[in-house]
Design an enzyme around this catalytic site. Structure first.
Site, PDB file in Angstrom:
ATOM      1  N   LYS A   6      31.987  16.120 -17.959  1.00  0.00           N
ATOM      2  CA  LYS A   6      31.970  17.258 -17.035  1.00  0.00           C
ATOM      3  C   LYS A   6      31.978  16.792 -15.585  1.00  0.00           C
ATOM      4  CE  LYS A   6      31.307  21.046 -14.958  1.00  0.00           C
ATOM      5  NZ  LYS A   6      31.775  22.398 -15.089  1.00  0.00           N
ATOM      6  N   CYS A  42      29.652  23.130  -7.450  1.00  0.00           N
ATOM      7  CA  CYS A  42      30.200  22.281  -8.513  1.00  0.00           C
ATOM      8  C   CYS A  42      30.885  21.047  -7.917  1.00  0.00           C
ATOM      9  CB  CYS A  42      31.210  23.064  -9.337  1.00  0.00           C
ATOM     10  SG  CYS A  42      30.607  24.664  -9.854  1.00  0.00           S
TER      11      CYS A  42
END
Ligand code: SAJ
Length: 445
Positions: free
Chosen positions: A221, A275
């Site tokens: 991720k 993010c």
């Protein structure tokens, strides 16, 4: 999707105990859509959030975040009694941890929310339960934080209780689609954990599900977002370089992307959101000695707001009574999220720079939600400003015409006005002024 055995009030893959009740801890941009999707799938879902106002809003069938179609789905599943919100967890068959993982000033992971969420479910964890960390986290967080804080010592991992990291990969603005359609990664602490959690994801995910270990899922991720950050940094560096060369960075990128093996992303005022501007630091923190590129990309993107400010300073110096219209505060187009937003950072710095009056326009945030600066409408900002700085490429700004923009000094950090300006008679794009800025368009002589 896996063949589901309809047990008493629940679904489970053949040969597994019926899992009917789900507890989702953290009802933000990821937790709330996840809870609503699972409820719509027929599970009994209890959403948990420490903020009583959020709990009250959801139990009233309303939502506190902007995300397409989420309001309709939440209203429906709350009305059907499949989703309710509480301020503390309860017994369940599956626990999701969807809490923030911000970074500290010195770019270290702040795992206090994951720790607190893990602690909060520990009294309710029973044999047969699944515990799923969806929050994007540094490598080894599932092993070093979730397990010691969430799993009672008498339960064996992979035998009594199943723990995994399943990173969300959704793009804000498309969350309800991507949470179900995107490929997912299930990283268990043991192969049995992976299998149990993968079978559970099969009950609501249509994308392919890839099985791996927890640490690989955590790293994957982070790598996805670091990859994007490095590519955006290349585009941002290009935009500064092009300014020095007296060329249009957007034209260079457009032309270069005609090459079959080139796909340069789009420059902008910097990289925001919780993010892409955060996750690469988790990799740098994990191995600082071997991540110079990832760190440099972070620094290039974090320095871009400075160049935008210098553009505004140069434009303001060429105008008698500068009124600077700042278009957009959100970190990207058509969302209401201001977290880590370079646009907001730039407006804050401009407010302190004293270069001229400011007009601030953010169509996706109300004056109630945002009190730091008075907000103006698009029309007011256009009418009252002689310098326009395009910071966030929201749709309302994309739709502005050459006449709307005529006579203004334009700083288009995202290159969205190139076409309308090229077609417009009123003004014409001019070469960037020094230092290394993107498109500055002067009034036609
Ligand atoms: N940006 C640019 N130029 C570009 C693309 C983006 O300047 O060409 C900027 C945006 O304006 C924004 C920032 O980068 O400030 C990030 O925006 P984004 O749209 O690239 O991504 P996020 O943060 O909204 O969502 C990302 C996605 N990750 C990837 O695409 C690899 C999403 O799939 C993740 O689920 C999400 O991060 C997350 O939660 O990690």
């Amino acid at each position: 999707m896996t063949h589901l055995v309809q047990g008493p009030g629940g679904f489970s893959p053949a040969g597994q105990p019926p899992r009917r009740k789900i507890c989702v801890v953290g009802l933000g941009y990821i937790g709330l859509p996840t809870a609503a999707i699972l409820a719509d799938r027929g599970y009994e879902v209890v959403g948990v959030d420490v903020r009583p106002d959020v709990v009250a809003t959801i139990n009233a069938g309303r939502i506190h975040v902007v995300e397409p179609h989420l309001d309709t789905l939440v209203e429906q599943v709350v009305r059907e009694g499949k989703l309710r919100a509480e301020t503390s967890p309860c017994e369940a068959d599956v626990f999701f941890l969807c809490v923030p993982t911000p970074i500290t000033e010195d770019h270290r992971a702040d795992l206090s929310y994951v720790e607190a969420a893990s602690e909060s479910i520990k009294p309710y964890v029973r044999a047969g339960n699944l515990i799923i960390l969806e929050s994007t986290s540094p490598p080894k967080t599932t092993e070093d934080v979730v397990i010691p804080h969430a799993v009672p010592e008498h339960l064996a991992i992979g035998e009594d209780v199943y723990v995994a990291h399943c990173p969300e990969r959704v793009l804000p603005g498309r969350i309800l689609i991507e949470a179900v359609e995107n490929d997912r990664i299930v990283g268990g602490m043991t192969p049995a954990c992976t299998q149990q959690v993968l079978d559970f994801y099969r009950t609501f995910v249509r994308g392919n599900i890839h099985a791996t270990s927890a640490i690989t899922a955590e790293a994957t991720k982070l790598v996805e977002n670091a990859f994007r950050d490095v590519n955006i940094a290349f585009a941002n560096e290009l935009s500064i370089l092009a300014g020095k060369l007296g060329a249009d960075p957007f034209e260079i990128i457009e032309l270069a992307n005609h090459h079959p093996r080139v796909n340069i992303l789009t420059p902008g005022p910097g990289v925001g959101g919780h993010c892409i501007s955060v996750d690469p630091w988790f990799l740098v923190e994990a191995a600082p000695e071997v991540t110079p590129l990832i760190r440099t990309a972070r620094n290039v993107n974090d320095s871009k707001p400075h160049f935008v400010i210098e553009q505004v300073r140069a434009a303001a110096a060429s105008v008698e009574k500068p009124v600077i219209g700042c278009l957009g505060l959100a970190y990207k187009s058509d969302v209401d999220d201001l977290r880590e937003s370079p646009s907001l950072e730039i407006v804050r710095d401009l407010a302190g720079a004293g270069l001229g009056e400011l007009r601030v326009c953010e169509p996706y945030v109300t004056a109630e939600q945002f009190k730091e600066f008075p907000l103006s409408s698009v029309e007011e900002t256009i009418a009252e400003s002689n310098i326009l700085v395009l910071l966030t490429d929201h749709s309302p700004f994309r739709e502005l015409s050459a006449d709307d923009l005529a006579g203004k000094h334009l700083i288009d950090t995202r290159g969205i006005w190139r076409k309308v300006m090229a077609e417009g008679p009123a003004v014409r794009p001019s070469l960037p002024i020094d230092p290394g800025c993107d498109n500055v368009i002067r009034r036609a002589a």
